[in-house]
Design a protein around this motif. Structure first.
Motif, PDB file in Angstrom:
ATOM      1  N   ARG A   1      27.792  96.245  94.450  1.00 22.03           N
ATOM      2  CA  ARG A   1      28.540  95.033  93.978  1.00 22.03           C
ATOM      3  C   ARG A   1      29.132  95.134  92.747  1.00 22.03           C
ATOM      4  NH1 ARG A   1      29.702  92.471  98.615  1.00 22.03           N
ATOM      5  NH2 ARG A   1      29.770  90.310  97.229  1.00 22.03           N
ATOM      6  N   VAL A   2      30.597  95.605  92.768  1.00 23.14           N
ATOM      7  CA  VAL A   2      31.458  95.850  91.484  1.00 23.14           C
ATOM      8  C   VAL A   2      32.900  95.185  91.574  1.00 23.14           C
ATOM      9  CG1 VAL A   2      30.045  97.921  90.919  1.00 23.14           C
ATOM     10  CG2 VAL A   2      32.131  98.027  92.360  1.00 23.14           C
ATOM     11  N   GLU A   3      33.579  95.230  90.539  1.00 20.90           N
ATOM     12  CA  GLU A   3      34.759  94.748  90.761  1.00 20.90           C
ATOM     13  C   GLU A   3      35.576  95.927  91.229  1.00 20.90           C
ATOM     14  OE1 GLU A   3      35.731  91.497  90.007  1.00 20.90           O
ATOM     15  OE2 GLU A   3      33.742  90.791  89.550  1.00 20.90           O
ATOM     16  N   VAL A   4      36.452  95.453  92.210  1.00 23.34           N
ATOM     17  CA  VAL A   4      37.297  96.733  92.893  1.00 23.34           C
ATOM     18  C   VAL A   4      38.606  95.876  92.956  1.00 23.34           C
ATOM     19  CG1 VAL A   4      37.634  97.966  94.990  1.00 23.34           C
ATOM     20  CG2 VAL A   4      35.289  97.357  94.516  1.00 23.34           C
ATOM     21  N   ASP A   5      39.650  97.135  92.383  1.00 24.10           N
ATOM     22  CA  ASP A   5      41.061  96.612  92.390  1.00 24.10           C
ATOM     23  C   ASP A   5      41.626  97.045  93.842  1.00 24.10           C
ATOM     24  OD1 ASP A   5      43.654  96.111  92.075  1.00 24.10           O
ATOM     25  OD2 ASP A   5      43.920  97.557  90.046  1.00 24.10           O
ATOM     26  N   LEU A   6      42.019  96.140  94.429  1.00 25.78           N
ATOM     27  CA  LEU A   6      42.568  96.603  95.924  1.00 25.78           C
ATOM     28  C   LEU A   6      43.821  97.384  95.741  1.00 25.78           C
ATOM     29  CD1 LEU A   6      41.621  93.407  98.050  1.00 25.78           C
ATOM     30  CD2 LEU A   6      40.680  95.505  97.889  1.00 25.78           C
TER      31      LEU A   6
ATOM     32  N   ALA B   1      44.656  91.055  92.246  1.00 26.47           N
ATOM     33  CA  ALA B   1      43.917  91.644  93.609  1.00 26.47           C
ATOM     34  C   ALA B   1      42.516  92.297  93.529  1.00 26.47           C
ATOM     35  CB  ALA B   1      44.997  92.626  94.096  1.00 26.47           C
ATOM     36  N   GLU B   2      41.652  91.722  92.792  1.00 23.51           N
ATOM     37  CA  GLU B   2      40.369  92.114  92.648  1.00 23.51           C
ATOM     38  C   GLU B   2      39.353  91.612  93.508  1.00 23.51           C
ATOM     39  OE1 GLU B   2      39.278  92.036  88.523  1.00 23.51           O
ATOM     40  OE2 GLU B   2      40.308  93.905  87.931  1.00 23.51           O
ATOM     41  N   VAL B   3      38.530  92.078  94.152  1.00 29.29           N
ATOM     42  CA  VAL B   3      37.427  91.577  95.076  1.00 29.29           C
ATOM     43  C   VAL B   3      36.053  92.192  94.338  1.00 29.29           C
ATOM     44  CG1 VAL B   3      38.895  91.296  96.887  1.00 29.29           C
ATOM     45  CG2 VAL B   3      37.595  93.505  96.590  1.00 29.29           C
ATOM     46  N   THR B   4      34.907  91.749  94.742  1.00 28.88           N
ATOM     47  CA  THR B   4      33.575  92.108  94.556  1.00 28.88           C
ATOM     48  C   THR B   4      32.809  92.903  95.758  1.00 28.88           C
ATOM     49  OG1 THR B   4      33.372  90.227  92.915  1.00 28.88           O
ATOM     50  CG2 THR B   4      31.258  91.533  93.750  1.00 28.88           C
ATOM     51  N   GLY B   5      32.798  94.117  95.532  1.00 28.31           N
ATOM     52  CA  GLY B   5      32.298  94.902  96.646  1.00 28.31           C
ATOM     53  C   GLY B   5      31.853  96.303  96.410  1.00 28.31           C
ATOM     54  N   ASP B   6      31.898  96.984  97.358  1.00 27.59           N
ATOM     55  CA  ASP B   6      31.531  98.438  97.339  1.00 27.59           C
ATOM     56  C   ASP B   6      32.773  99.111  97.677  1.00 27.59           C
ATOM     57  OD1 ASP B   6      30.779 101.044  98.098  1.00 27.59           O
ATOM     58  OD2 ASP B   6      28.953 100.634  98.620  1.00 27.59           O
ATOM     59  N   ALA B   7      33.304  99.951  96.658  1.00 26.08           N
ATOM     60  CA  ALA B   7      34.657 100.338  96.597  1.00 26.08           C
ATOM     61  C   ALA B   7      34.711 101.568  97.623  1.00 26.08           C
ATOM     62  CB  ALA B   7      34.886 101.004  94.910  1.00 26.08           C
ATOM     63  N   ALA B   8      33.520 102.161  97.740  1.00 25.98           N
ATOM     64  CA  ALA B   8      33.546 103.507  98.998  1.00 25.98           C
ATOM     65  C   ALA B   8      33.770 103.035 100.199  1.00 25.98           C
ATOM     66  CB  ALA B   8      32.402 104.347  98.790  1.00 25.98           C
ATOM     67  N   ARG B   9      33.123 101.747 100.358  1.00 24.54           N
ATOM     68  CA  ARG B   9      33.010 101.236 101.715  1.00 24.54           C
ATOM     69  C   ARG B   9      34.368 100.394 101.912  1.00 24.54           C
ATOM     70  NH1 ARG B   9      29.863 104.635 103.954  1.00 24.54           N
ATOM     71  NH2 ARG B   9      27.745 104.424 103.258  1.00 24.54           N
ATOM     72  N   LEU B  10      34.826  99.752 101.169  1.00 21.36           N
ATOM     73  CA  LEU B  10      36.324  99.434 101.360  1.00 21.36           C
ATOM     74  C   LEU B  10      37.369 100.086 101.467  1.00 21.36           C
ATOM     75  CD1 LEU B  10      36.163  96.355  98.571  1.00 21.36           C
ATOM     76  CD2 LEU B  10      35.765  96.144 101.005  1.00 21.36           C
ATOM     77  N   HIS B  11      37.228 101.618 100.889  1.00 22.05           N
ATOM     78  CA  HIS B  11      38.243 102.527 100.964  1.00 22.05           C
ATOM     79  C   HIS B  11      37.963 103.083 102.654  1.00 22.05           C
ATOM     80  CE1 HIS B  11      39.742 106.660 100.921  1.00 22.05           C
ATOM     81  NE2 HIS B  11      40.499 106.253  99.936  1.00 22.05           N
TER      82      HIS B  11
ATOM     83  N   ALA C   1      47.703  89.362  97.532  1.00 25.70           N
ATOM     84  CA  ALA C   1      46.809  88.571  96.643  1.00 25.70           C
ATOM     85  C   ALA C   1      47.182  86.873  96.263  1.00 25.70           C
ATOM     86  CB  ALA C   1      46.459  89.090  95.356  1.00 25.70           C
ATOM     87  N   THR C   2      46.475  86.159  96.700  1.00 28.85           N
ATOM     88  CA  THR C   2      46.513  84.592  96.269  1.00 28.85           C
ATOM     89  C   THR C   2      45.136  84.118  95.855  1.00 28.85           C
ATOM     90  OG1 THR C   2      45.748  83.717  98.371  1.00 28.85           O
ATOM     91  CG2 THR C   2      48.035  84.257  98.318  1.00 28.85           C
TER      92      THR C   2
ATOM     93  N   PHE D   1      47.026  94.831 111.609  1.00 31.12           N
ATOM     94  CA  PHE D   1      45.751  94.755 111.358  1.00 31.12           C
ATOM     95  C   PHE D   1      45.648  93.987 110.008  1.00 31.12           C
ATOM     96  CE2 PHE D   1      45.466  98.039 114.673  1.00 31.12           C
ATOM     97  CZ  PHE D   1      44.224  97.492 115.359  1.00 31.12           C
ATOM     98  N   THR D   2      44.839  92.927 110.082  1.00 31.34           N
ATOM     99  CA  THR D   2      44.800  92.144 108.739  1.00 31.34           C
ATOM    100  C   THR D   2      43.468  92.036 108.431  1.00 31.34           C
ATOM    101  OG1 THR D   2      46.885  90.664 109.289  1.00 31.34           O
ATOM    102  CG2 THR D   2      45.184  89.965 107.624  1.00 31.34           C
ATOM    103  N   VAL D   3      42.985  92.603 107.001  1.00 31.01           N
ATOM    104  CA  VAL D   3      41.712  92.354 106.444  1.00 31.01           C
ATOM    105  C   VAL D   3      42.021  91.192 105.377  1.00 31.01           C
ATOM    106  CG1 VAL D   3      40.046  93.560 105.028  1.00 31.01           C
ATOM    107  CG2 VAL D   3      41.359  94.827 106.860  1.00 31.01           C
ATOM    108  N   GLU D   4      41.081  90.441 105.542  1.00 29.42           N
ATOM    109  CA  GLU D   4      41.146  89.145 104.661  1.00 29.42           C
ATOM    110  C   GLU D   4      39.782  88.985 103.963  1.00 29.42           C
ATOM    111  OE1 GLU D   4      41.722  84.242 104.413  1.00 29.42           O
ATOM    112  OE2 GLU D   4      41.830  85.503 106.378  1.00 29.42           O
ATOM    113  N   LEU D   5      39.776  89.096 102.516  1.00 30.95           N
ATOM    114  CA  LEU D   5      38.606  89.406 101.664  1.00 30.95           C
ATOM    115  C   LEU D   5      38.508  88.133 100.674  1.00 30.95           C
ATOM    116  CD1 LEU D   5      38.338  93.135 101.133  1.00 30.95           C
ATOM    117  CD2 LEU D   5      37.180  91.907 102.417  1.00 30.95           C
ATOM    118  N   PRO D   6      37.497  87.589 100.349  1.00 28.91           N
ATOM    119  CA  PRO D   6      37.423  86.977  99.135  1.00 28.91           C
ATOM    120  C   PRO D   6      37.610  87.202  97.851  1.00 28.91           C
ATOM    121  CG  PRO D   6      35.043  87.403  99.807  1.00 28.91           C
ATOM    122  CD  PRO D   6      35.988  87.901 100.821  1.00 28.91           C
ATOM    123  N   PRO D   7      38.446  86.413  96.968  1.00 29.95           N
ATOM    124  CA  PRO D   7      38.545  87.149  95.572  1.00 29.95           C
ATOM    125  C   PRO D   7      37.561  87.350  94.886  1.00 29.95           C
ATOM    126  CG  PRO D   7      39.280  84.837  95.805  1.00 29.95           C
ATOM    127  CD  PRO D   7      38.957  85.292  97.265  1.00 29.95           C
ATOM    128  N   ALA D   8      37.346  87.979  93.818  1.00 31.73           N
ATOM    129  CA  ALA D   8      36.295  88.191  92.839  1.00 31.73           C
ATOM    130  C   ALA D   8      35.936  86.947  92.395  1.00 31.73           C
ATOM    131  CB  ALA D   8      36.542  89.150  91.820  1.00 31.73           C
TER     132      ALA D   8
END
Length: 490
Positions: free
Chosen positions: A328-333, A363-373, A399-400, A472-479
């Protein structure tokens, strides 16, 4: 049979409870009535005895007879059974008579006189049993006059109290009988819905829930689920529980079916590269000239890589299913998606790759950067694999304040309507209309992995497709947020 016995046991306990309550109430009322009436009658008798003693003492003062004169008993108004006696100064009986039924006084016997001994001349009232005469209420007075003793029979009072007790008992018995019958009818009627609820529970308990195909389970009738009654509340609760059971059984069947299909597909996918490896190994072991060793080794290596990738995908899905924690880290999409698009351009030069940024917020989210990649890479690989050369693939990062979006759109032939509902399921095969090479449909795990990773990050994946456009749309909660709000459209 068990249900009927239990129902009767409950009915018996209720009847016993109401019966004992009614008996206690009736007994309390009867005892209170008898006590009050007895106190009233006895008080009235005591007053009559005291009045008779005063009249007797006054009558003796007006008479001129000797010390044994009891002529006042012959005066009018003396009821039958009245006992009168003259006492000396020491309180001993000098003379005593009783008024007979014919209103003629007669002397008391020695035994009867003995029952009068020990009564002090203090105006107190005593109850004595006089032989052959019955129970009497007696008082002795002295004062300034001649000491006298007067007694009146208690038979009338005792008979009246006995009659009152008999009437109370008869009325109570009749009332208890009627009340018991009414309670039995009412309780029986009130327990009928509970009996039907219990019968429904018995039917459900007999259903083969642990195995086999479970059809619709029995429900409590609608009329027995009235929330205004206790039995109705139990019936409604049982219906809700049965609904949950059916939902759980349906989900279990779906899970088992998915598991069987998953195992079958996984076995098939692993069997294909294993068969190729075994075949090439046998050819090389025989030393045949049908194939060059270098080519055989390349094929073995390629199939090994393919099988290794499949196994790693399966292990990843297993870990995600077990909800193992991710980094769980800050990831810049923006940087993550740009890197993924660059990698996709290198792997698929025959496609046209575009990147668009629509940023109204960070456009930052909290998560695993490798998995999101991996999510973005899988979506891009899906577009590259299942569209023909020359297809334009546009990746957009939006990003909204509410959410962050990653959209991968292509202008390829689209996904068939038959495949669209199951496109995110494991081992779902792409149709040939989206396959760049015949039979090159992949393992069918890329989109399933993307969905699982996105879900672990509190997001969701969706797809829209028609000929000429697939998104294809991926929707993620913001950081700073753990999950997305309810869907409200993009």
């Amino acid at each position: 049979m068990t249900f009927r016995l239990r129902s009767r046991s409950l009915r018996t306990r209720l009847l016993l409870f109401f019966g004992l309550t009614l008996v206690a109430v009736c007994a309390a009322m009867a005892l209170t009535t008898v006590y009050a009436q007895s106190a009233y009658l006895l008080g009235n008798l005591d007053q009559r005895v005291s009045d008779a003693a005063e009249r007797s003492q006054g009558g003796l003062q007006r008479r001129t007879g000797d010390a044994t004169d009891l002529g006042f008993l012959n005066e009018r108004g003396q009821p039958a059974g009245t006992i009168a006696a003259r006492l000396d100064t020491k309180g001993n009986v000098v003379a005593a008579e009783v008024v007979a039924q014919n209103a003629v006084p007669r002397p008391l016997t020695a035994a009867q006189l003995g029952a009068l001994d020990g009564i002090a001349t203090d105006n107190s009232l005593h109850t004595r049993l006089i032989p052959d005469l019955g129970t009497y209420r007696i008082t002795s007075v002295a004062g300034d006059g001649i000491p006298v003793l007067v007694g009146l029979p208690m038979d009338d009072v005792q008979n009246m109290i006995s009659g009152l007790v008999a009437v109370e008992a008869a009325v109570a018995a009749a009332g208890l009988t009627v009340a018991g019958c009414v309670c039995a009818v009412v309780i029986r009627r009130q327990l009928r819905p509970l009996g039907r609820v219990a019968a429904t529970a018995v039917d459900v308990s007999h259903a083969p829930l642990s195995h086999g195909e479970v059809t619709a389970l029995t429900r409590v009738p609608q009329g027995d689920t009235d929330p205004g009654t206790e039995a109705g509340q139990v019936g409604a609760a049982l219906n809700r529980m049965i609904d949950h059971v059916e939902s759980a059984l349906a989900e279990r069947r779906r899970t088992e079916e998915r598991m069987r299909r998953f195992l079958s597909d996984a076995s098939h996918e692993l069997r294909t590269p294993l068969a190729s490896i075994v075949s090439y190994a046998e050819l090389m072991d025989r030393g045949t000239d049908r194939i060059e060793p270098a080519l055989a080794w390349r094929r073995v290596s390629a199939e090994s890589v393919r099988m290794t990738g499949l196994v790693e995908d399966l292990l990843l899905l297993a870990r995600l299913d077990e909800a193992r924690p991710l980094k769980r880290v800050e990831v810049d999409l923006t940087a993550l998606v740009a890197e993924a698009v660059w990698d996709a351009r290198a792997a698929g030069a025959e496609h046209h790759w575009k990147l668009a940024l629509l940023l109204d917020a960070s456009a930052e989210v909290t998560g695993d950067a490798a998995r999101l990649h991996q999510v973005v890479a899988n979506l891009l690989a899906n577009a590259r694999t299942h569209t023909p050369p020359g297809t334009t693939v546009t990746t957009t990062v939006e990003a909204t304040e509410r959410a962050c979006f990653i959209r991968v759109a292509d202008d390829g032939p689209g996904i068939t309507p038959e495949l669209l509902p199951t496109v995110f399921e494991r081992f779902t095969r792409a149709d040939t209309s989206r396959s760049r090479t015949e039979g090159d449909g992949g393992t069918g795990l890329g989109l399933a992995i993307a969905t699982a990773i996105t879900s672990v990050h509190g997001g969701r994946v969706g797809v829209e497709s028609r000929p000429g456009r697939t998104v294809f749309t991926v929707e993620l909660p913001p950081a700073g947020t753990a999950e997305l709000p309810s869907p409200q459209g993009n």
